[in-house]
Design an enzyme around this catalytic site. Sequence first.
Site, PDB file in Angstrom:
ATOM      1  N   TYR A  52       2.296  -2.973  14.433  1.00 44.02           N
ATOM      2  CA  TYR A  52       0.832  -2.898  14.427  1.00 44.02           C
ATOM      3  C   TYR A  52       0.360  -3.363  15.798  1.00 44.02           C
ATOM      4  CZ  TYR A  52       0.895  -2.106   9.369  1.00 44.02           C
ATOM      5  OH  TYR A  52       1.099  -1.587   8.107  1.00 44.02           O
ATOM      6  N   SER A  59      -2.515   2.624   2.984  1.00 49.30           N
ATOM      7  CA  SER A  59      -3.603   3.604   3.062  1.00 49.30           C
ATOM      8  C   SER A  59      -4.312   3.739   1.716  1.00 49.30           C
ATOM      9  CB  SER A  59      -3.068   4.966   3.508  1.00 49.30           C
ATOM     10  OG  SER A  59      -4.111   5.837   3.874  1.00 49.30           O
ATOM     11  N   PRO A  60      -4.703   2.621   1.105  1.00 49.87           N
ATOM     12  CA  PRO A  60      -5.306   2.674  -0.234  1.00 49.87           C
ATOM     13  C   PRO A  60      -6.622   3.448  -0.303  1.00 49.87           C
ATOM     14  CG  PRO A  60      -5.631   0.517   0.746  1.00 49.87           C
ATOM     15  CD  PRO A  60      -4.667   1.247   1.632  1.00 49.87           C
TER      16      PRO A  60
END
Length: 289
Positions: free
Chosen positions: A55, A210-211
């Site tokens: 990230y 990626s909810p």
Amino acid sequence: METKQLGNTGIKISAIGLGGMPMSLSSKPPESQSIAVIHKALDLGVTLIDTADSYCKDESDKHHNEQLIAKALQQYAGDTSKVIVATKGGLMRHGGNWARNGNPDHLRETIRISFEALGGEKPIDVWQYHAPDPDYTIEEALAPAKEAVEAGKIRYVGVSNFSVEQIKRARDLVEIVSVQNQYNPWNRQPEIDGVLEYCERENLTFLPWSPLGGSRRFTRVEEIKEIAQLAAEKSVSVYCIVLAWLRAKSPCVVPIPGASKISSIEDSVRAGDLNLSTDEVWHIDKATA
């Protein structure tokens, strides 16, 4: 906030976590803003923070998100003893693009750096193999994680983007507490391939990445009538409804929505107290199938 058990560990985590990725990509906000978001999440009862070594903008600032989270926790005035930080390793960010790297030597080194980036004073709470690399077997890639558990550098191990068969192979080598695969109303693969059912049966925590659909979502959430109507009826945002839908799908699901604004994490946390009926879930299923 409601809590869930982390795998079979007996450790309790918040029913809604915080995803750190938006705080470290190319459009990342100022550091002070990100730290404020993390502190607000902790104030609201969030005790699970999801991150990864990749990230970051690119390989030049690898581990940026882990270092940011460690700094925010260090500066937090409240109690952080129950906060669980779940990180990942196994993806590269050359030029900002994602690429898999399951080379055991690479994973051994990135685990070492993640340990240091997160403070270096206690084991990594949860380290997850980010995505299986076809150039290396599951056993080869997870060997460094097993070594790190035995050395006291990692507390628990999880996997990401794994099939049921791959999860089983991982569990033959080391204890697995979590599975992180893509899952949202527009991507139901975990319902189809058996991963969600397997996690529920085996008491593994399922962390949907990626909810809210991310940039790959073809339809704006606001444009889905059934979701918009539910949001209006319950006086919450459409995003809150989606997170509540995920929670309703299985007791093993713990959404980890990303946030880079205080308003975003405040909104997401509301889903921790929102329960949808079976009928409401069915209507969302039908509308987004």
